[in-house]
Motif scaffolding. Structure first.
Motif, PDB file in Angstrom:
ATOM      1  N   SER A   1     -81.425 -16.865 -16.382  1.00 49.99           N
ATOM      2  CA  SER A   1     -82.297 -18.024 -16.501  1.00 49.99           C
ATOM      3  C   SER A   1     -81.524 -19.232 -17.022  1.00 49.99           C
ATOM      4  O   SER A   1     -81.696 -20.357 -16.540  1.00 49.99           O
TER       5      SER A   1
ATOM      6  N   LEU B   1     -79.495 -20.804 -14.185  1.00 54.71           N
ATOM      7  CA  LEU B   1     -80.311 -21.631 -13.298  1.00 54.71           C
ATOM      8  C   LEU B   1     -80.644 -22.974 -13.940  1.00 54.71           C
ATOM      9  O   LEU B   1     -80.621 -24.021 -13.274  1.00 54.71           O
ATOM     10  N   GLN B   2     -80.942 -22.956 -15.229  1.00 52.63           N
ATOM     11  CA  GLN B   2     -81.269 -24.205 -15.922  1.00 52.63           C
ATOM     12  C   GLN B   2     -80.069 -25.135 -15.975  1.00 52.63           C
ATOM     13  O   GLN B   2     -80.212 -26.360 -15.848  1.00 52.63           O
TER      14      GLN B   2
ATOM     15  N   LYS C   1     -79.665 -26.659 -12.530  1.00 56.64           N
ATOM     16  CA  LYS C   1     -80.746 -27.620 -12.330  1.00 56.64           C
ATOM     17  C   LYS C   1     -80.453 -28.922 -13.072  1.00 56.64           C
ATOM     18  O   LYS C   1     -80.632 -30.022 -12.513  1.00 56.64           O
TER      19      LYS C   1
ATOM     20  N   SER D   1     -87.121 -27.462 -10.193  1.00 53.24           N
ATOM     21  CA  SER D   1     -87.367 -26.355 -11.109  1.00 53.24           C
ATOM     22  C   SER D   1     -86.342 -25.260 -10.872  1.00 53.24           C
ATOM     23  O   SER D   1     -85.755 -25.160  -9.792  1.00 53.24           O
ATOM     24  N   GLY D   2     -86.126 -24.452 -11.893  1.00 49.60           N
ATOM     25  CA  GLY D   2     -85.208 -23.323 -11.787  1.00 49.60           C
ATOM     26  C   GLY D   2     -85.893 -22.070 -12.285  1.00 49.60           C
ATOM     27  O   GLY D   2     -86.197 -21.954 -13.481  1.00 49.60           O
ATOM     28  N   ASP D   3     -86.183 -21.168 -11.376  1.00 44.17           N
ATOM     29  CA  ASP D   3     -86.921 -19.971 -11.780  1.00 44.17           C
ATOM     30  C   ASP D   3     -86.696 -18.883 -10.750  1.00 44.17           C
ATOM     31  O   ASP D   3     -86.388 -19.163  -9.579  1.00 44.17           O
TER      32      ASP D   3
ATOM     33  N   VAL E   1     -82.837 -22.568  -7.624  1.00 47.42           N
ATOM     34  CA  VAL E   1     -83.190 -23.905  -8.089  1.00 47.42           C
ATOM     35  C   VAL E   1     -83.911 -24.578  -6.927  1.00 47.42           C
ATOM     36  O   VAL E   1     -83.379 -24.674  -5.821  1.00 47.42           O
TER      37      VAL E   1
ATOM     38  N   GLU F   1     -83.920 -24.802  -1.498  1.00 45.00           N
ATOM     39  CA  GLU F   1     -83.824 -23.670  -2.417  1.00 45.00           C
ATOM     40  C   GLU F   1     -82.354 -23.306  -2.545  1.00 45.00           C
ATOM     41  O   GLU F   1     -81.751 -22.785  -1.607  1.00 45.00           O
TER      42      GLU F   1
END
Length: 444
Positions: free
Chosen positions: A89, A92-93, A96, A109-111, A115, A125
């Protein structure tokens, strides 16, 4: 115009028009990430890969998702593999936030595993990954506390392009047709599964690998025959090129849809008067509409009055890229009678009677749809009485309600469609045909 030319026009109509814009976006994303992670200035192509249907060159007009993969330095893998907590996580953040510097005002968003960058007419994506010695990529999955997974898109891209060349383009054309069919019928059918089954079809029916458009009607029949005979309970197929497991979509709904499609066209010939009409019902308005003498014939034999063709088509109003499931049903009621659901009536081959109250409603909507969306409904009357009364309807209207009330008032046929529209893209839809009694009553 011959059917051969109609199929050729249909394929040309499916050609995507936004690939150049997507490639420009990919270059901008690559430039930002290459500068941050590799200290490369102005590099728009290194370490980045266009994957998914765009990468496999099987996307069609209206494609709204662009899948890309960026190869990060191995030092980043070590950093986040040793991370205390959910390192996936956190990775990804970080990616992002780097891209926020390039797109500060864009919804991002990153989830999960990607991203997500939402532009006005398509969504990017981005999967941040780490290229392995065997050309697979290790990538983050934030679910269940975080873990690493593997994906292998490069041989899928190579095999798609090779097969398109070896089949004179038929691999790409058939994959395009199945996407158009999926969008018109409104059901979930993953792009990699479409391409894999197209690949399997051509390998199992080699006589169609290099056919011309003059054989496309026969090929289309065999295609739906092949799909309808697949095992609906099969969990997965092995993807072309990579042999990764590509999973069944929506409990094999595509197989049921293929059975219906085959039933509608199995007896059609090029000389059938309704051939273009039936193919448009399957594939949508991108298939050419054959010029007819319907109006003159109706006047001569049925003495019909003039009527206004008020029908609208969702593909003319929005991009259509069905990615999620949606199901609608209808409660049928009349004073003094027990209410019944239309799904029950259809399953039991029963018929509607006049003076019924109809309440159409959404029974199920894919929980993977995130964010706000609009709900549109369409009510279409067909048949001679609808034309005589100038009441064919068919307009697509935004109601933003999960229910729609109608009634059975006069002779003919009808159907109802419901659409989910998000960011100007129709991402889910369903259709319900109302059964026709011996009296053929429909909605007014």
């Amino acid at each position: 115009m011959s059917l051969k030319n109609d199929f050729k026009t249909f394929i040309n109509n499916l050609e995507p028009t936004n690939i150049s814009d997507m490639e420009t976006t990919v270059g901008e994303i690559a430039k930002k990430l290459n500068n941050y992670y590799y200290d490369l200035t102005g590099d728009t192509s290194s370490h980045i890969y266009i994957v998914g249907s765009v990468g496999r060159t099987t996307a069609i007009k209206g494609v709204s998702d662009l899948d890309i993969l960026f190869d990060l330095p191995n030092s980043k893998y070590k950093q986040y593999d040793d991370y205390e907590g959910n390192g996936q996580s956190a990775l990804l953040q970080e990616v992002k936030n780097v891209l926020k510097g390039r797109y500060p005002n864009t919804d991002m968003s990153g989830d999960g595993q990607v991203v997500v960058i939402k532009f006005s007419n398509y969504t990017v994506e981005l999967v941040p990954g780490f290229k392995q010695s065997d050309d697979r990529f290790k990538y983050p999955d934030t679910n269940d506390g975080g873990k690493w997974k593997f994906t292998d898109p490069l041989p899928e891209i190579d095999e798609s392009k090779t097969t398109a060349d070896d089949t004179d383009g038929n691999f790409r054309y058939i994959a395009n047709m199945l996407r158009s069919w999926k969008n018109k019928q409104g059901f979930k059918f993953g792009g990699l599964l479409i391409d894999t089954l197209t690949y399997n079809f051509l390998n199992n029916n080699v006589e169609y690998r290099n056919v011309g458009f003059d054989s496309y009607l026969d090929m289309t029949k065999e295609l739906f025959k092949y799909l309808k005979d697949l095992n609906k309970d099969q969990s997965y197929w092995y993807a072309l090129g990579s042999n990764q497991q590509v999973y069944n979509c929506d409990n094999g709904k595509f197989i049921t849809k293929a059975k219906n499609a085959y039933k509608k066209i199995e007896n059609l010939t090029e000389e059938s008067s309704n051939i273009n009409k039936e193919l448009r019902k399957l594939f949508g308005s991108k298939f050419p509409k054959k010029a007819t003498t319907e109006a003159r014939a109706s006047y001569s034999y049925n003495f019909s009055k003039s009527y206004s063709d008020t029908e609208q088509f969702i593909e003319d109003m929005f991009q259509v890229d069905i990615r999620y499931s949606l199901n609608i049903d209808c409660k049928v009621t009349q004073d003094g009678f027990t209410p019944k659901f239309l799904s029950y009536i259809l399953r039991n081959n029963m018929y509607l009677q006049p003076k019924k109250s109809l309440e159409f409603f959404i029974t199920d909507i894919d929980n993977q749809i995130k964010g706000k969306y609009d709900i549109y409904w369409k009510v279409k009357n067909e048949g001679q009485v609808a034309k005589n009364r100038n009441c064919i309807r068919g307009q697509i209207k935004k109601y933003n309600t999960v229910k729609l009330h109608e009634s059975t008032d006069f002779k003919g046929e009808h159907y109802v469609e419901c659409y989910i529209v998000q960011n100007g893209i129709c991402i889910a839809m369903d259709r319900l045909d109302v059964p026709i009694s011996n009296y053929k009553y429909i909605m007014g």
